[in-house]
Design an enzyme around this catalytic site. Structure first.
Site, PDB file in Angstrom:
ATOM      1  N   LYS A 145       0.722  -1.418  -0.063  1.00  0.00           N
ATOM      2  CA  LYS A 145      -0.047  -0.120  -0.002  1.00  0.00           C
ATOM      3  C   LYS A 145       1.128   1.301  -0.082  1.00  0.00           C
ATOM      4  O   LYS A 145       2.098   1.311   0.385  1.00  0.00           O
ATOM      5  CB  LYS A 145      -1.072  -0.011   1.126  1.00  0.00           C
ATOM      6  N   HIS A 175      -1.107  -5.749   5.651  1.00  0.00           N
ATOM      7  CA  HIS A 175      -0.382  -6.565   6.586  1.00  0.00           C
ATOM      8  C   HIS A 175      -1.264  -6.888   7.929  1.00  0.00           C
ATOM      9  O   HIS A 175      -0.891  -7.931   8.600  1.00  0.00           O
ATOM     10  CB  HIS A 175       0.809  -5.937   7.321  1.00  0.00           C
ATOM     11  N   LYS A 179      -1.768 -10.629  10.827  1.00  0.00           N
ATOM     12  CA  LYS A 179      -1.609 -10.810  12.233  1.00  0.00           C
ATOM     13  C   LYS A 179      -2.504 -11.866  12.666  1.00  0.00           C
ATOM     14  O   LYS A 179      -3.616 -12.135  12.366  1.00  0.00           O
ATOM     15  CB  LYS A 179      -2.371  -9.535  12.723  1.00  0.00           C
ATOM     16  N   GLU A 213      -3.942   4.523  17.900  1.00  0.00           N
ATOM     17  CA  GLU A 213      -2.342   4.539  17.995  1.00  0.00           C
ATOM     18  C   GLU A 213      -2.102   5.652  18.800  1.00  0.00           C
ATOM     19  O   GLU A 213      -2.750   6.647  18.862  1.00  0.00           O
ATOM     20  CB  GLU A 213      -1.823   4.594  16.479  1.00  0.00           C
ATOM     21  N   ASP A 232      -4.979   6.022   4.867  1.00  0.00           N
ATOM     22  CA  ASP A 232      -3.805   5.150   5.346  1.00  0.00           C
ATOM     23  C   ASP A 232      -4.336   4.037   6.185  1.00  0.00           C
ATOM     24  O   ASP A 232      -3.888   2.765   6.245  1.00  0.00           O
ATOM     25  CB  ASP A 232      -3.071   6.139   6.196  1.00  0.00           C
ATOM     26  N   HIS A 237      -6.858  -1.595   6.193  1.00  0.00           N
ATOM     27  CA  HIS A 237      -7.040  -2.497   7.240  1.00  0.00           C
ATOM     28  C   HIS A 237      -8.164  -2.500   7.977  1.00  0.00           C
ATOM     29  O   HIS A 237      -8.819  -3.778   8.209  1.00  0.00           O
ATOM     30  CB  HIS A 237      -5.923  -1.684   8.504  1.00  0.00           C
TER      31      HIS A 237
HETATM   32  C1  BG6 Z   1       0.068   1.267   8.430  1.00  0.00           C
HETATM   33  C2  BG6 Z   1      -0.126   2.649   8.454  1.00  0.00           C
HETATM   34  O1  BG6 Z   1      -0.323   0.581   7.247  1.00  0.00           O
HETATM   35  O2  BG6 Z   1      -0.120   0.499   9.420  1.00  0.00           O
HETATM   36  C3  BG6 Z   1       0.580   3.531   9.719  1.00  0.00           C
HETATM   37  O3  BG6 Z   1       0.416   3.148   7.183  1.00  0.00           O
HETATM   38  C4  BG6 Z   1       0.030   2.661  10.998  1.00  0.00           C
HETATM   39  O4  BG6 Z   1       0.094   4.817   9.570  1.00  0.00           O
HETATM   40  C5  BG6 Z   1       0.273   1.156  10.567  1.00  0.00           C
HETATM   41  O5  BG6 Z   1       0.778   3.165  12.018  1.00  0.00           O
HETATM   42  C6  BG6 Z   1      -0.223   0.464  12.084  1.00  0.00           C
HETATM   43  O6  BG6 Z   1       0.232  -1.032  11.742  1.00  0.00           O
HETATM   44  P1  BG6 Z   1       0.325  -1.682  13.224  1.00  0.00           P
HETATM   45  O7  BG6 Z   1       0.731  -3.109  12.693  1.00  0.00           O
HETATM   46  O8  BG6 Z   1       1.374  -1.239  13.837  1.00  0.00           O
HETATM   47  O9  BG6 Z   1      -0.950  -1.664  13.896  1.00  0.00           O
END
Ligand code: BG6
Length: 486
Positions: A145, A175, A179, A213, A232, A237
């Site tokens: 992405k 990704h 998980k 986050e 994003d 996600h």
């Molecule tokens: C990414 C985003 O795809 O995922 C980021 O671009 C984000 O902004 C991240 O921080 C979060 O991933 P994870 O695995 O830390 O939840």
């Protein structure tokens, strides 16, 4: 079990993703004994590094992103022996012949091209891969992405890759699908008898999906300011989490069966546009505040700009217009610099239909299933019980708790470990198909258009809180509350 012999060619080999995720993930799989001797990792980048220079880069990446205890000298030496580096001008001619020669020495290997570069380079790289005859029947391409910034640009990116690779060779990474706890959603729903009969609008009141986050935009301000939270996090996600929560049971745990069902959910999402965006969405941007007791600057300072209209927080009231979910709101929310790092799916069941207890028993809370994706992975089912003791029939809600760390005593592998092995094995189940990406944009594009057409305001929130108060108002208008506020 070891994967087959492979060459993993990483375009963007000296980039942030390679350093933080790809190299550490491959290192861990090597430690676990999953990589065969004939497994090579070929870093490619514009930077004129020699082999030694690149080995230094790899060593530093591992030192920064792998637990010190895991960096055993033999494991490190074995891993470094797999590493190659080639300076290649991806939009020019330099370096391609050398890459072709190196790959020719592993002609029968699985050949995985990983595009960890900006999407405007996908087309030129794909063309050169074709021009230099690098595609074999065992080739695959992995694309990261952002897959476009709207439906139109996603189509272009897709078309550029499709000129060279068949759909069965294209691995679009999200990704979150790698998980462990996200995959566990499928186990929970489809390996248990007890949830499926209740998994519908007759028994479920509403669902919340939160990906919060506490970090800010860090060094990625340049990218983030042109993207925002919807592109994003939501387009990919959060919508993937929504799909896995809401989809019909696929007939097999197999790539196209799963992806067909996810696609149907995306297609059934009710449109949010100029007419209802103000009512169904909230945009937010963090100002200075305090995160984990530390004073924290606001977004504008983080991106060194005087003003910006980009959202670092979004809350959305979504609905899925199909037989199973009609009338059940899905409240989605994500943001940077929030009150904590937590990703969870909260399934709130409807109240019981009739209470046989009188008012002395106390309030009967609705059952709730909380699936914690990270951190503190696990789940909690809240059920009503009788408070023990002679004081009569007093009812209380208690949590039935399960924690992955306590139950299994091991920490979950990083998502990229699983996904990279799936690429080499050729298993697309945890990757997005082109029509899913297109359908996700078809829902997201009108939201973004509405925000710009109606100049929908961005509410400010202090860093370290749970977003703007408008997000609380959004859910409370429906008579519900966010889990963190209840
Ligand atoms: C990414 C985003 O795809 O995922 C980021 O671009 C984000 O902004 C991240 O921080 C979060 O991933 P994870 O695995 O830390 O939840």
């Amino acid at each position: 079990i070891q994967v087959s012999a492979f060459d993993l060619v990483v375009f963007g080999g000296t980039g942030d993703l390679a350093a933080r995720k790809l190299l550490p993930a491959m290192f861990q799989r090597d430690r676990a004994g999953q990589l065969p001797d004939a497994g090579r990792i070929i870093g490619v980048s514009r930077r004129p590094l020699g082999d030694e220079g690149y080995l230094d880069f790899v060593r530093t990446s591992l030192r920064d992103h792998v637990k010190a205890a895991d960096l055993e000298p033999e494991a490190l030496a074995r891993f470094l022996a797999r590493i190659h580096f080639l300076p290649v001008d991806v939009t020019g001619e330099t370096g391609w012949a050398e890459l072709a020669a190196l790959l020719a020495s592993g002609a029968d290997h699985v050949r995985a091209f990983y595009f960890a570069v900006s999407p405007d380079l996908f087309a030129p790289i794909s063309q050169r891969i074709k021009q230099f005859g690098l595609v074999t029947p065992k080739s695959r391409v992995v694309v990261e992405k952002p897959l476009g910034k709207d439906g139109e640009s996603a189509r272009e990116v897709n078309a550029a890759v499709a000129c060279v690779f068949e759909e069965s060779q294209v691995f679009r990474i999200d990704h979150y699908l790698g998980k462990e706890t996200v995959q566990n959603l499928m186990a929970l729903r489809f390996a248990n008898r007890m949830f499926e009969p209740l998994w519908n609008s007759t028994h479920i009141d509403h669902i919340q999906i939160t990906v919060a986050e506490d970090i800010g935009v860090g060094e990625r301000g340049g990218y983030y300011d042109t993207s925002g939270a919807v592109r994003d996090m939501v387009q990919n996600h959060i919508l993937q989490l929504l799909c896995l929560t809401a989809m019909e049971p696929p007939d097999a745990f197999e790539a196209d069966s799963v992806r067909d069902e996810k696609l149907k959910v995306l297609k059934a999402l009710k449109c949010i546009n100029d007419r209802n965006a103000e009512h169904c969405t909230v945009r937010g941007q963090y100002r200075s505040g305090s995160v984990n007791g530390q004073p924290t600057p606001g977004y504008l300072l983080d991106i060194s700009k005087e003003e910006s209209d980009t959202e670092t927080f979004v809350a959305i009231r979504a609905e899925i217009a199909n037989w199973r979910w009609a009338g059940v709101p899905f409240f989605l929310r994500t943001g940077k610099r929030l009150g904590g790092r937590t990703s969870e799916i909260v399934v709130n069941f409807r109240p019981i239909s009739h209470s046989i207890f009188d008012h002395t028993a106390g309030r009967i809370s609705q059952n709730r299933l909380v699936i914690r994706l990270q951190p503190d992975e696990g789940m909690t089912l809240e059920v009503m019980i009788k408070d023990p003791g002679p004081g009569g029939m007093r009812l209380r809600s208690i949590p039935l708790d399960m924690s992955f760390a306590e139950t299994f005593g091991v920490s979950n592998p990083d998502a990229y470990e699983r996904l990279l092995m799936d690429v080499i094995r050729g298993n697309q189940t945890l990757f997005m198909r082109h029509d899913e990406v297109a359908a996700a944009w078809r829902w997201v594009d009108p939201i973004l258009a509405a925000w710009s057409n109606t100049a929908q305001r961005v509410h400010h929130y202090a860093a370290g809180t749970w977003g703007p108060s408008a997000s609380v108002a959004l859910i409370e208008r429906d008579g519900r509350t966010w889990l963190e506020d209840s």
